[in-house]
Design a protein around this motif. Structure first.
Motif, short mmCIF file in Angstrom:
data_model
loop_
_atom_site.label_atom_id
_atom_site.label_comp_id
_atom_site.label_asym_id
_atom_site.label_seq_id
_atom_site.Cartn_x
_atom_site.Cartn_y
_atom_site.Cartn_z
N GLU A 2 16.19 -15.83 26.73
CA GLU A 2 17.30 -15.87 25.78
C GLU A 2 17.93 -17.25 25.70
O GLU A 2 18.65 -17.56 24.74
CB GLU A 2 18.37 -14.83 26.17
CG GLU A 2 19.13 -15.11 27.44
CD GLU A 2 18.42 -14.64 28.70
OE1 GLU A 2 19.00 -14.77 29.78
OE2 GLU A 2 17.29 -14.14 28.57
N LYS A 3 17.68 -18.12 26.69
CA LYS A 3 18.24 -19.46 26.66
C LYS A 3 17.43 -20.40 25.78
O LYS A 3 17.91 -21.46 25.39
CB LYS A 3 18.29 -20.04 28.08
CG LYS A 3 19.32 -19.41 29.00
CD LYS A 3 19.33 -20.12 30.34
CE LYS A 3 20.39 -19.54 31.27
NZ LYS A 3 20.40 -20.23 32.59
N VAL A 5 15.74 -22.41 22.92
CA VAL A 5 16.13 -22.72 21.55
C VAL A 5 15.25 -22.00 20.55
O VAL A 5 15.73 -21.43 19.57
CB VAL A 5 16.06 -24.25 21.32
CG1 VAL A 5 16.37 -24.58 19.86
CG2 VAL A 5 17.03 -24.98 22.24
N SER A 6 13.95 -22.03 20.78
CA SER A 6 13.02 -21.42 19.83
C SER A 6 13.17 -19.91 19.75
O SER A 6 12.71 -19.28 18.80
CB SER A 6 11.58 -21.78 20.22
OG SER A 6 11.30 -21.40 21.55
N SER A 7 13.83 -19.29 20.75
CA SER A 7 13.99 -17.84 20.76
C SER A 7 15.21 -17.38 19.97
O SER A 7 15.22 -16.30 19.40
CB SER A 7 14.10 -17.32 22.20
OG SER A 7 12.93 -17.55 22.91
N TRP A 8 16.28 -18.20 19.96
CA TRP A 8 17.51 -17.72 19.34
C TRP A 8 17.96 -18.50 18.10
O TRP A 8 18.79 -18.03 17.32
CB TRP A 8 18.66 -17.71 20.34
CG TRP A 8 18.94 -19.02 21.04
CD1 TRP A 8 18.61 -19.34 22.32
CD2 TRP A 8 19.58 -20.18 20.50
NE1 TRP A 8 19.02 -20.62 22.63
CE2 TRP A 8 19.61 -21.17 21.52
CE3 TRP A 8 20.13 -20.51 19.25
CZ2 TRP A 8 20.16 -22.44 21.34
CZ3 TRP A 8 20.68 -21.77 19.07
CH2 TRP A 8 20.69 -22.73 20.10
N SER A 9 17.43 -19.68 17.88
CA SER A 9 17.92 -20.49 16.75
C SER A 9 17.59 -19.82 15.42
O SER A 9 16.45 -19.41 15.18
CB SER A 9 17.29 -21.88 16.79
OG SER A 9 17.69 -22.63 15.65
N ASP A 10 18.61 -19.75 14.56
CA ASP A 10 18.41 -19.19 13.23
C ASP A 10 18.28 -20.27 12.17
O ASP A 10 18.19 -19.99 10.98
CB ASP A 10 19.56 -18.24 12.87
CG ASP A 10 20.93 -18.94 12.90
OD1 ASP A 10 20.97 -20.17 13.11
OD2 ASP A 10 21.95 -18.25 12.72
N ALA A 94 7.60 -14.41 23.13
CA ALA A 94 8.44 -14.74 24.28
C ALA A 94 8.03 -13.96 25.53
O ALA A 94 7.99 -14.51 26.64
CB ALA A 94 9.90 -14.48 23.95
N THR A 98 7.51 -15.39 29.77
CA THR A 98 8.68 -15.25 30.64
C THR A 98 8.37 -15.54 32.11
O THR A 98 9.24 -16.01 32.84
CB THR A 98 9.28 -13.84 30.53
OG1 THR A 98 8.24 -12.86 30.75
CG2 THR A 98 9.88 -13.62 29.16
N THR A 113 14.24 -24.97 29.18
CA THR A 113 14.89 -25.48 27.97
C THR A 113 15.80 -26.65 28.34
O THR A 113 16.37 -26.69 29.44
CB THR A 113 15.69 -24.38 27.26
OG1 THR A 113 16.03 -24.83 25.94
CG2 THR A 113 16.94 -23.99 28.01
N ASP A 128 12.63 -27.12 23.95
CA ASP A 128 12.03 -26.33 25.02
C ASP A 128 10.87 -27.13 25.57
O ASP A 128 10.21 -27.87 24.84
CB ASP A 128 11.54 -24.98 24.49
CG ASP A 128 12.65 -24.14 23.88
OD1 ASP A 128 13.79 -24.24 24.37
OD2 ASP A 128 12.38 -23.40 22.91
#
Length: 339
Positions: A2-3, A5-10, A94, A98, A113, A128
């Protein structure tokens, strides 16, 4: 994950934890790049032009701390395969990555990250990173990621070829400094690390950085920048972009070479800016001494007229001091090592 960038950036929102202070922001990022950083045809060093190539490397290392090399002998097909494998890795779901997440640099393969000091940072880098220990290579490869399936073979071959190139460049620098052939072999180039950075598209490149301003601790770094520019070098108080030349390598001088050369060669600040519309992947191969190596100006470069500028010190101690300064945003990390 969850940290990451590529996982949460919109692509729309930039969190405050990624917004740099006004004096450290890149401001408006100019896409065009400067061609001032010298481009050297290193293949000519194998012939009658060897002395001319050495002179070009020395001059670039004194004036910029950076240069690019072309005609370097690393096959284009291997570079294409390596770039493709890195792209495939960062595109993996993701949940398939992990188990690699860690800030423990003693591990031979970690995914993180921003930086290994993430938990201590006030402001994070917009990136990342996959960090691979590469020495001894065959041993380290056993702990590298198995995804994508050809990763270990392709990246292992790449690490071998880039290390060869690095040692060739260091031999040329040896000649340029008047040092004994092989000065930078064995323990002086024992540590090899490959850092692969993925910079996703950024909502506002003017407010953040992919990699903050820094200099490198080791001997040299050899960077495969790719076709999307982003690297910038500080020259005469101005940030200049380094041209993204397909299949070229960007070479930069680390602090150890600055110390060994008694300040003749320079380790220069550099950074990576982000891009609003394109992602970027770069791969930096670092060549550094063993932790217990003693670093000091080489005897061949000092005399009565040119006394040593730096003290002798253990490399691991310097890295520890450097990292503390880096995290604390302390500008001068050299003072305690100068005479």
């Amino acid at each position: 994950m969850e940290k990451f960038v590529s996982s949460w950036s919109d692509g729309e929102n930039l969190p405050e934890s990624y917004v740099f202070p006004p004096g450290k922001r890149p401001g408006k990022v100019v896409v065009t790049t400067s061609k001032n950083v010298p481009v050297i045809d290193i293949g000519k060093a194998e012939g009658l032009d060897r002395s001319a190539v050495i002179q070009q490397i020395m001059q670039a290392s004194q004036e910029y701390g950076f240069f690019q090399v072309i005609n370097h002998g690393v096959e284009s097909a291997l570079l294409d395969d390596t770039r493709a494998v890195f792209k495939e890795f960062f595109a993996l779901p993701a949940e398939e990555k992990t188990d690699l997440c860690s800030l423990d640099v003693s591990k031979n393969c970690i995914l993180l990250t921003s930086n290994v000091d993430f938990d201590k940072e006030e402001i994070h880098n917009w990136r990342d990173s996959l960090r691979l220990n590469c020495a001894p290579l065959e041993e380290c490869k056993l702990e590298w990621t198995r995804k994508p399936a050809r990763f270990r073979v392709v990246v292992g071959d790449y690490a071998v070829e880039v290390k060869k190139l690095g040692l060739r460049i260091l031999d040329l620098i040896c000649e340029g400094l008047g040092l004994k052939h092989g000065y930078f072999t064995k323990e002086m180039s024992q540590e090899n690390i490959l850092a692969v950075h993925h910079y996703p598209p950024c909502p506002d490149p003017s407010l953040t950085l992919g990699t903050r301003s820094h200099s490198d601790t080791g001997l040299i770094a050899i960077l495969l920048q790719g076709n999307v520019p982003g690297l910038q070098v500080l020259k005469d108080g101005e940030w200049i972009g380094v041209e993204a030349i397909p299949d070229a390598f960007v070479v930069n001088i680390g602090y150890v070479l600055q110390f060994v050369s008694n300040g003749k060669l320079l380790s220069v600040e550099h950074r990576a800016v982000t891009n609003k519309d394109q992602s970027r992947i770069s791969a930096a191969f670092f060549i550094a001494p063993a932790n217990d190596s003693i670093i000091e100006p080489a005897k061949a470069v000092i005399n009565a007229e040119k006394p040593p500028k730096y003290k002798s010190f253990r490399y691991a101690d310097f890295v520890k001091t450097f990292r503390s300064a880096y995290v604390g945003e302390i500008d001068n990390v050299l003072g305690k090592y100068m005479i």
